[in-house]
Scaffold this active site. Structure first.
Site, mmCIF file in Angstrom:
data_model
loop_
_atom_site.group_PDB
_atom_site.id
_atom_site.type_symbol
_atom_site.label_atom_id
_atom_site.label_comp_id
_atom_site.label_asym_id
_atom_site.label_seq_id
_atom_site.Cartn_x
_atom_site.Cartn_y
_atom_site.Cartn_z
ATOM 1 N N SER A 251 -1.219 -2.146 -1.868
ATOM 2 C CA SER A 251 -1.439 -1.999 -0.432
ATOM 3 C C SER A 251 -1.760 -0.554 -0.094
ATOM 4 O O SER A 251 -1.294 0.372 -0.766
ATOM 5 C CB SER A 251 -0.215 -2.457 0.353
ATOM 6 O OG SER A 251 0.728 -1.408 0.455
ATOM 7 N N LYS A 252 -2.565 -0.397 0.922
ATOM 8 C CA LYS A 252 -2.984 0.948 1.309
ATOM 9 C C LYS A 252 -1.766 1.774 1.728
ATOM 10 O O LYS A 252 -1.659 2.950 1.420
ATOM 11 C CB LYS A 252 -3.977 0.843 2.469
ATOM 12 C CG LYS A 252 -4.390 2.198 3.011
ATOM 13 C CD LYS A 252 -5.858 2.374 2.953
ATOM 14 C CE LYS A 252 -6.295 3.624 3.682
ATOM 15 N NZ LYS A 252 -7.719 3.789 3.635
ATOM 16 N N ARG A 253 -0.857 1.109 2.450
ATOM 17 C CA ARG A 253 0.311 1.843 2.967
ATOM 18 C C ARG A 253 1.114 2.420 1.798
ATOM 19 O O ARG A 253 1.515 3.576 1.820
ATOM 20 C CB ARG A 253 1.171 0.883 3.797
ATOM 21 C CG ARG A 253 2.219 1.538 4.640
ATOM 22 C CD ARG A 253 2.922 0.506 5.514
ATOM 23 N NE ARG A 253 3.300 -0.702 4.769
ATOM 24 C CZ ARG A 253 4.364 -0.790 3.966
ATOM 25 N NH1 ARG A 253 5.160 0.244 3.809
ATOM 26 N NH2 ARG A 253 4.634 -1.909 3.333
#
Ligand code: GLU
Length: 497
Positions: A251-253
């Site tokens: 995930s980007k986060r």
């Protein structure tokens, strides 16, 4: 449904259906690629459908990022649709289901009031008051303008099982009674993802739905919708998740830019190599090959080659070099694809990167440099560190001690460079004459060839690790070469002095 061919086989119709609520994720790119390969392998159609009905979460930046990423992949598609332009069709499908008695109006605000819950987890299933409202009462309240959601009436009696065969995960089944009465239309009249997706898939005659494993559980609802609306469900193939080295979903986060397609583009990946890399995440051909061209991937691709286990994308956290940001296999494949490109094409791809950094390099010069560095670069942007000395007027400062040959001293460096200055003032700047002249000079001076070449290499490139010397001199030309040797002599003087 698939179009039939004369030989009795059918042409598949597949789709990639991103929601423009974020940047283009590598997992989505893989979904696009697998759909595309399936379509091309079978001579079918690839459809791009923007699932843009969630007006609150959609952004133009996300639409741009999706098209940017897809443009870079350069695979193309055959048909394009926007879900937001098809809302009437979605509503019509919902009301067809309602008219068959398979959906009902729910006037209660979401999930409030008396509720039926499922087993131990206690998930909300439906509000009996809403589900059992008489048709007359339902019509009366709707006519009076009371807002409602339209919910699917999931069959609860008779222990019905919902089944489908997934091409990757095999036979799937779930008790209908465990599925909540999900919404088809929201109380503002907008279709839900489940409804819009199925209505469009049916209308666009999608034959195979190839998408991420995170949609596997949604598929039970989709089977219910397809059947209630009178459509045969398509074939399903769900793709294994992409995970980070620690096993968590990419995930980007959590994992940052390594998750975004444009990061690979901007770091200097060839789209062919990136596509090749993504294909190996969750799919492998029978012969376990790794380095494959697009044509080979198209020829070899099959749903049977997709495996069920999560695919790990390897990278270092925190990364200290651009290379460590990426899976070593991606970088290796990129280097392989770079070497496989015709020189003219590689040169044409390197030139904008070099010019983008402000260097004034002509296409002709780039074409001469490219063969000298193509074995030495792994990412296209490596051209900036590998071939920098071809582009700059002034070399960046280097340690004068580098000029000293192996088993030699500063005096030897000065002697070699002085003689080189004389030789290079007259010799023809072509590989063979340069080779002969400099070897002869080494002999005259009583030094080894390597001891002759190293000071010259450092003088013109600013470092020992550089492309082959004579070819490099040829491209640099006499004037630049002599000017750099002159500067090196002054530096060597500092060492001697
Ligand atoms: N818009 C959905 C998504 O981005 C599409 C899922 C599907 O392929 O049905 O996850």
């Amino acid at each position: 449904m698939p179009e039939s061919l004369a030989n009795g086989l059918s042409r598949p119709r597949v789709r990639f259906a991103p929601s423009p609520t974020g940047f283009l994720h590598v997992g989505s790119a893989r979904t696009f690629i697998f759909n595309w390969l399936y379509a091309r392998h079978h001579g079918g159609s690839m459809i791009l459908r923007l699932d843009d009905t969630d007006v609150e979460r959609n952004t133009q930046a996300s639409v741009d990022s999706i098209f940017d990423g897809l443009k870079w992949l350069n695979l193309g598609w055959d048909e394009e649709y926007k879900q937001s332009e098809r809302i009437e069709l979605h509503r019509k499908t919902a009301w067809t289901i309602f008219e068959k008695g398979l959906a009902y109006r729910d006037f209660t605000p979401a999930h409030t009031g008396e509720a039926e819950k499922s087993g131990a987890q206690g998930t909300w299933l439906f509000n009996p008051g809403a589900r059992e409202l008489s048709a007359a009462e339902s019509d009366r309240r709707a006519a009076a303008g009371e807002p409602f959601a339209l919910r699917f009436r999931v069959p609860r009696e008779g222990g019905q099982l919902i089944r489908f065969a997934d091409a990757v995960y095999g036979e799937q089944m779930k008790a209908a009674a465990d599925i909540e009465d999900f919404a088809l239309l929201r109380s503002d009249g907008m279709p839900t993802y489940h409804l819009a997706s199925c209505a469009d898939d049916a209308d666009l005659r999608i034959s195979h739905i190839i998408r991420g494993q995170d949609h596997l559980t949604n598929t039970f609802k989709h089977v219910l919708i397809f059947e209630a609306a009178g459509f045969t469900p398509p074939q399903f193939a769900h793709l294994p998740l992409l995970v980070a080295p620690d096993g968590t979903k990419l995930s980007k986060r959590r994992h940052g830019p390594v998750v975004s397609v444009t990061t690979y583009r901007d770091a200097g990946f060839l789209s062919e190599a990136f596509i090749n890399f993504l294909c190996l995440l969750g799919w492998s051909p029978k012969n376990d090959r790794e380095n494959m061209s697009l044509q080979e991937l198209t020829d070899l691709f099959s749903l049977e080659g997709i495996n069920r286990s999560n695919a790990v994308v390897n990278f270092k956290e925190p990364a200290t070099t651009p290379e460590e940001t990426f899976d070593p296999k991606a970088v290796w494949l990129n280097a392989e694809h770079i070497r496989g490109l015709p020189v003219e094409e590689l040169s044409a791809r390197l030139l904008p990167i070099v010019q983008g950094e402000g260097f004034d390099v002509s296409p002709e010069k780039m074409l001469r440099i490219t063969p000298l560095i193509r074995e030495r670069i792994k990412l296209l942007r490596d051209v900036l560190t590998t071939a920098d000395f071809f582009f700059v007027d002034q070399l960046p400062p280097y340690d004068p001690a580098e000029l000293i040959p192996q088993k030699g001293d500063a005096a030897m460096a000065s002697k070699v460079l002085t003689r080189a200055r004389e030789v290079l003032a007259n010799v023809e700047f072509k590989h063979d004459p340069l080779d002969h002249a400099l070897r002869a000079a080494a002999q005259e001076l009583g030094v080894k060839a390597g001891q002759m070449f190293q000071p010259i290499r450092v003088a013109v490139c600013g470092r020992k690790n550089a492309p082959p010397l004579f070819e490099t001199l040829e491209v640099l030309g006499r004037e630049t070469t002599l000017a750099r040797i002159e500067q090196a002599l002054q530096k060597a003087g500092v060492v001697v002095g």
